[in-house]
Design a protein around this motif. Sequence first.
Motif, mmCIF file in Angstrom:
data_model
loop_
_atom_site.group_PDB
_atom_site.id
_atom_site.type_symbol
_atom_site.label_atom_id
_atom_site.label_comp_id
_atom_site.label_asym_id
_atom_site.label_seq_id
_atom_site.Cartn_x
_atom_site.Cartn_y
_atom_site.Cartn_z
ATOM 1 N N ARG A 95 -118.083 -85.599 45.340
ATOM 2 C CA ARG A 95 -119.461 -85.770 45.790
ATOM 3 C C ARG A 95 -119.615 -87.122 46.490
ATOM 4 O O ARG A 95 -120.371 -87.233 47.450
ATOM 5 C CB ARG A 95 -120.428 -85.602 44.626
ATOM 6 N N ASP A 96 -118.902 -88.124 46.012
ATOM 7 C CA ASP A 96 -118.927 -89.416 46.698
ATOM 8 C C ASP A 96 -118.350 -89.296 48.105
ATOM 9 O O ASP A 96 -118.858 -89.913 49.045
ATOM 10 C CB ASP A 96 -118.150 -90.469 45.906
ATOM 11 N N CYS A 99 -121.001 -87.727 50.271
ATOM 12 C CA CYS A 99 -122.030 -88.720 50.584
ATOM 13 C C CYS A 99 -121.565 -89.639 51.706
ATOM 14 O O CYS A 99 -122.300 -89.883 52.669
ATOM 15 C CB CYS A 99 -122.360 -89.521 49.323
ATOM 16 N N GLU A 100 -120.339 -90.129 51.608
ATOM 17 C CA GLU A 100 -119.810 -91.023 52.645
ATOM 18 C C GLU A 100 -119.741 -90.320 53.999
ATOM 19 O O GLU A 100 -120.070 -90.903 55.034
ATOM 20 C CB GLU A 100 -118.439 -91.557 52.243
ATOM 21 N N PHE A 102 -121.631 -87.864 55.044
ATOM 22 C CA PHE A 102 -122.979 -87.682 55.564
ATOM 23 C C PHE A 102 -123.617 -89.000 55.997
ATOM 24 O O PHE A 102 -124.454 -89.025 56.907
ATOM 25 C CB PHE A 102 -123.862 -86.946 54.554
ATOM 26 N N LEU A 103 -123.218 -90.117 55.384
ATOM 27 C CA LEU A 103 -123.677 -91.426 55.865
ATOM 28 C C LEU A 103 -123.144 -91.682 57.276
ATOM 29 O O LEU A 103 -123.860 -92.200 58.137
ATOM 30 C CB LEU A 103 -123.248 -92.538 54.914
ATOM 31 N N PHE A 118 -127.719 -83.670 53.477
ATOM 32 C CA PHE A 118 -127.908 -84.129 52.100
ATOM 33 C C PHE A 118 -128.738 -83.119 51.309
ATOM 34 O O PHE A 118 -128.420 -82.818 50.157
ATOM 35 C CB PHE A 118 -128.588 -85.505 52.065
ATOM 36 N N LYS A 122 -127.406 -81.189 48.027
ATOM 37 C CA LYS A 122 -128.109 -81.283 46.749
ATOM 38 C C LYS A 122 -128.440 -79.899 46.202
ATOM 39 O O LYS A 122 -128.290 -79.648 44.994
ATOM 40 C CB LYS A 122 -129.371 -82.127 46.901
#
Length: 135
Positions: A95-96, A99-100, A102-103, A118, A122
Amino acid sequence: MDEVPSDAARYRTGLAVRRSVLGDRHVDRAEVAATDFDQPFQELITEAAWGTVWARPGFTKRERSIVTLALLAALGHDEEVAMHVRATVNTGASRDDICEAFLHVAIYAGVPAANRAFKIAKDVFSEMDGAKNAR
């Protein structure tokens, strides 16, 4: 020079890789749903995407998963984003990692694309966590 695999070999390889990433249930559903109209497309993606690109030795499945998620999010392919978020349980992308990715999408492809990705992730995580807790 390396020998180029035949279409049949590339298809077999692609089917194995596709199953290892997306899972048997997903691939079985796609195969059952295929018609004469879209069967050539199913063969194309199995050979080209899974049997050629995903089967290459340069990236791990985790790395390919992260790149794929970023590209799909940037292009706004919501259903594919959801499918590939689910597939991370098979690729090792965390999941990290998502997140990275999508950043990066936010900076290089736009905040609205990342915001949507995101939200999709989720929702998928919520489904996955609910299914895990239901067992």
